[in-house]
Design an enzyme around this catalytic site. Structure first.
Site, short mmCIF file in Angstrom:
data_model
loop_
_atom_site.label_atom_id
_atom_site.label_comp_id
_atom_site.label_asym_id
_atom_site.label_seq_id
_atom_site.Cartn_x
_atom_site.Cartn_y
_atom_site.Cartn_z
N GLU A 118 0.87 -1.18 0.00
CA GLU A 118 0.00 0.00 0.00
C GLU A 118 0.91 1.22 0.00
OE1 GLU A 118 -2.50 -0.45 3.42
OE2 GLU A 118 -3.81 -1.90 2.43
N HIS A 206 -12.59 -2.30 9.20
CA HIS A 206 -11.94 -2.67 10.45
C HIS A 206 -12.32 -1.68 11.56
CE1 HIS A 206 -9.41 0.08 8.19
NE2 HIS A 206 -8.75 0.41 9.28
#
Length: 212
Positions: A118, A206
């Protein structure tokens, strides 16, 4: 080289195309768009980061002198009783491409890991990565212009979706900017995806369900 790592932990990916997938997160220390210090946030290129990437004092963090030592640390987090499901490591930060290199990627592959990254896209990715997620930030120059997934935090006045829609990515995601205006930004992202179906909505699941 010595790898400086903030933390290593096992969880589920919470965002984008791989949401819900078990993975070991390898968070490298340091970033090229913000020092990580609150006193510097206002003048940083990226002002909305919600991640602590300073130092090497997180769970599993430290300085690793070799690629094999770091791979061993990541491998120790993967469930030992697992016999199915390919091991997956997500290299993140800060900015992981300040440190992630071909020897480390090769060492992960030698141990059977799929390797994802990422990145803010300001540094060209090394060869061999299995998944490249680019998240452009404000006025920072975009060097890595191809990959698996472009995940744009929305809205950034200097990084609007139309600037990236012709790039060579498999998936295009808008992720509402977190913070005080999160509800309004989420509504804006939903509307943009409705009227521009090239884009999909990415939520930080999350945070919504309480996964560390």
């Amino acid at each position: 080289m010595t790898y400086a790592v903030k933390e290593i932990y096992y969880t589920l990916q919470g965002e984008g195309a791989q949401a819900g997938r078990p993975a070991v997160f390898l968070r490298f220390a340091g970033c090229n768009l913000w020092s990580g210090l609150e006193r510097d946030r206002e003048s940083a290129v990226c002002t909305f980061c919600d991640t602590d990437f300073i130092g090497t004092n997180g769970p599993g963090g430290g300085k690793f002198k070799t690629a094999s030592a770091l791979v061993d640390a990541v491998k120790s987090e993967w469930p030992k009783e697992s016999t199915r499901g390919q091991p997956y490591v997500i290299c993140t930060g800060g900015e992981p491409l300040l440190q992630l290199d071909k020897p480390l990627i090769d060492a992960f592959h030698a141990e059977g890991f799929e390797v994802g990254v990422e990145t803010n896209g300001t540094i060209e990715a090394p060869a061999g990565l299995d998944w490249i997620c680019v998240s452009p930030k404000s006025t920072a120059p975009l060097v890595q212009r191809t990959g698996s997934e472009l995940k744009l935090v929305y809205r950034q006045k200097d990084a609007l979706p139309e600037k990236f829609e012709d790039l060579a990515f498999d998936f295009f995601y808008l992720q509402p900017m977190d913070g005080a205006s999160r509800v309004a930004e989420t509504a804006a992202a939903i509307e943009y995806c409705r009227t521009h179906p090239q884009w999909r909505l990415s939520l930080q699941t999350h945070k919504l369900v309480g996964i560390p």
